[in-house]
Design an enzyme around this catalytic site. Structure first.
Site, short mmCIF file in Angstrom:
data_model
loop_
_atom_site.label_atom_id
_atom_site.label_comp_id
_atom_site.label_asym_id
_atom_site.label_seq_id
_atom_site.Cartn_x
_atom_site.Cartn_y
_atom_site.Cartn_z
N SER A 267 0.84 -1.21 0.00
CA SER A 267 0.00 0.00 0.00
C SER A 267 0.86 1.24 0.00
O SER A 267 1.99 1.24 0.50
CB SER A 267 -0.89 0.03 1.24
OG SER A 267 -0.15 0.42 2.39
N ASP A 268 0.33 2.32 -0.56
CA ASP A 268 0.90 3.63 -0.26
C ASP A 268 0.61 3.90 1.21
O ASP A 268 -0.18 3.19 1.85
CB ASP A 268 0.28 4.70 -1.16
CG ASP A 268 1.20 5.89 -1.40
OD1 ASP A 268 2.16 6.06 -0.63
OD2 ASP A 268 0.97 6.66 -2.35
N CYS A 269 1.24 4.92 1.78
CA CYS A 269 1.10 5.14 3.22
C CYS A 269 -0.36 5.31 3.62
O CYS A 269 -1.09 6.13 3.04
CB CYS A 269 1.90 6.36 3.64
SG CYS A 269 1.73 6.73 5.40
N LEU A 270 -0.79 4.57 4.63
CA LEU A 270 -2.18 4.63 5.08
C LEU A 270 -2.46 5.87 5.92
O LEU A 270 -3.62 6.13 6.27
CB LEU A 270 -2.52 3.37 5.88
CG LEU A 270 -2.46 2.06 5.08
CD1 LEU A 270 -2.80 0.88 5.99
CD2 LEU A 270 -3.38 2.10 3.87
#
Length: 524
Positions: A267-270
């Protein structure tokens, strides 16, 4: 059946391996020790806040791996970084500086993408960094895109795919783990997912022709990992509110089943606001794993990291995430670490870091990339020039480094014998003072990274350009010159790098012919 402490510990370790976390400081602090020893996180992501100099970086990565060994890890940590080069870089520029994607695209030579990726991967590995979250595969076909822009190789999907696959092959040749991003494509948005949740309304046919094309090519070239984007794609997820990162229709149906990708998805940063202010970090962590994501990045906040880890663990206990899902994700990560031969120990004595040969490579690409958009007359070096550096109010969270001293000033002072300089804030400038300074000059050179639409400063300079020759250097956003009228020359460097700025100034004095070809249409 009674669940033993050993089974609980094993399950917690399985959950932890799926997380990539960031921390503050230049050394291993108590929080990151806790995340390693108590939660067995699988990866660490480094930012500019963690990096001071080469010796410190090597000591930090070595200490992180030593903590993992002390915590009983069977496999080493993945230590990640966003070293895209150009406008998004983490290693201090005085130690390492390669051209970014759009500058490379302007050379029209995909082999240059291979060369830079290979060199970058080799350099990072000598620092103990084994995972680069690059290259960017987004097709930047929206001039108003505030976050991708020069991070892209350009606006043509076929060319982007060509450069992207060359970069992937370069990283593969270096031996570093790499990650293409941001799937299924962040190029055609006018808002930044660091701040809000964007929507893309294009149909499936258009997505396959444009946004997905570079990713499909990367998959065909066995890319190590793919990073998701926090964007709602209406043609892929019909509820109108679930971003790609949390969507099984995107992560499983499209990416896994339709496109056949079986590698690691991260994931991209949550903590980006597209997620944190809509779903919340911990809830999103559960939903992303359910959707088919293998690793979750939580870059900044210790409390958010702990909450996300605990919520995923609880979801597994409750049967909301199956142990099979955990096992599949962990198997992919393990295979990747083994395939790239990542170890706890690194040869920190390597002398291959940003060698003279690599510096020459970077210089050559800068010389080939700087682009003349509007041609005009050259000026001699004894011209009395007034050099203006415009403050950039439009940088993004992704740009983690500060430029500091104006490279334009420094380079101009080595070329011209008569130089006056000024830093100007387009949002708060004094017109009369600026006009007085310009009145003393025979030519004006302006360095602009980006401007607000309808900039009053650009209007003023356009009027001034009718009295004195104005030379505009676009130091980042390639479209910035659209707001200026009557300028003598417009040159794009795509980034604020010393060699690129020097190349532009050498063109202005007639010492160099510019070779770059714009990867995007900049004139309206």
């Amino acid at each position: 059946m009674e669940v033993s402490d050993e089974m609980i510990d094993q399950l917690r370790k399985q959950v932890g391996k799926l997380f990539v976390v960031g921390f503050d400081g230049l050394t291993v602090n108590e929080q990151v020790k806790s995340l390693i020893h108590e939660y067995h996180v699988g990866g660490i992501i480094l930012f500019a806040r963690n990096l001071a100099n080469l010796e410190q970086i090597r000591r930090l990565t070595s200490d992180l791996q030593a903590e993992a060994q002390a915590a009983g890890y069977e496999q080493p940590l993945l230590i990640a970084i966003d070293q895209e080069n150009g406008s998004v870089k983490r290693i201090p520029r005085q130690y390492m500086e390669y051209p970014g994607a759009m500058a490379i695209g302007a050379t029209e030579q995909p082999s240059r993408a291979f060369d830079v990726a290979k060199a970058t991967g080799e350099d990072l590995l000598t620092l103990g960094i084994n995972w680069n979250l690059a290259p960017v595969l987004d097709v930047n076909n929206n001039p108003n895109n505030p976050v991708i822009n020069v991070r892209s190789f350009g606006e043509d999907p076929t060319k982007v795919a060509s450069f992207a696959t060359a970069a992937v092959q370069g990283y593969q040749a270096s031996g570093i783990v790499h990650s293409v991003k941001h799937f299924p494509g962040h190029g055609d948005t006018s808002v930044d997912s660091h701040l809000v949740l964007p929507h893309v309304s294009h149909g499936r046919e258009r997505l396959f022709e444009v946004e997905l094309k570079p990713f499909i090519e990367a998959i065909h070239h066995n890319v190590d990992s793919i990073m998701t984007t926090h964007i709602v794609f209406d043609a892929l997820e019909t509820d109108g509110q679930t971003p790609a990162t949390l969507s099984s229709a995107v992560m499983t149906d499209l990416l896994r089943e339709e496109l056949g990708y079986q590698g690691v998805v991260v994931s991209d940063c949550l903590e980006m606001r597209a997620i944190s202010t809509t779903f919340g970090v911990a809830v999103a962590a559960v939903r992303a794993l359910q959707a088919g994501v293998d690793m979750l990045i939580v870059s900044h906040t210790y409390e958010e990291q702990i909450q996300a880890l605990e919520q995923v663990y609880q979801a597994v206990e409750a049967g909301q995430i199956t142990t099979e899902r955990l096992t599949t994700a962990q198997s992919r990560i393990q295979d990747l670490i083994e395939r790239r031969n990542i170890t706890f120990t690194v040869d920190y004595s390597s002398e291959s870091f940003f060698t003279e040969e690599k510096q020459a490579l970077a210089r050559d690409i800068y010389h080939q990339s700087v682009t003349e958009v509007v041609a005009g007359q050259s000026i001699p070096t004894d011209t009395a020039v007034f050099v203006i550096d415009v403050i950039d109010h439009h940088d993004t969270v992704a740009e983690d480094t500060q430029d500091g001293e104006s490279l334009l000033f420094r380079q101009a002072q080595t070329i011209f014998s008569q130089v006056e300089t000024a830093v100007v804030d387009e949002q708060a400038f004094d017109e009369s003072t600026l006009r007085e300074q310009v009145d003393q000059a025979e030519a004006v050179i302006i360095g602009v990274k980006s401007l607000a639409d309808g900039s009053a400063f650009a209007e003023l300079i356009s009027r001034i350009a009718q009295q004195v020759p104005v030379y505009l250097i676009g130091l980042k956003q390639p479209y910035v010159g659209r707001q200026f009228q009557h300028i003598e020359r417009w040159i794009n460097t795509y980034e604020n790098s010393a060699e690129a700025v020097k190349t532009a100034l050498e063109a202005i004095i007639g010492r160099r012919e510019l070779e770059g070809v714009s990867p995007v249409r900049v004139e309206e």
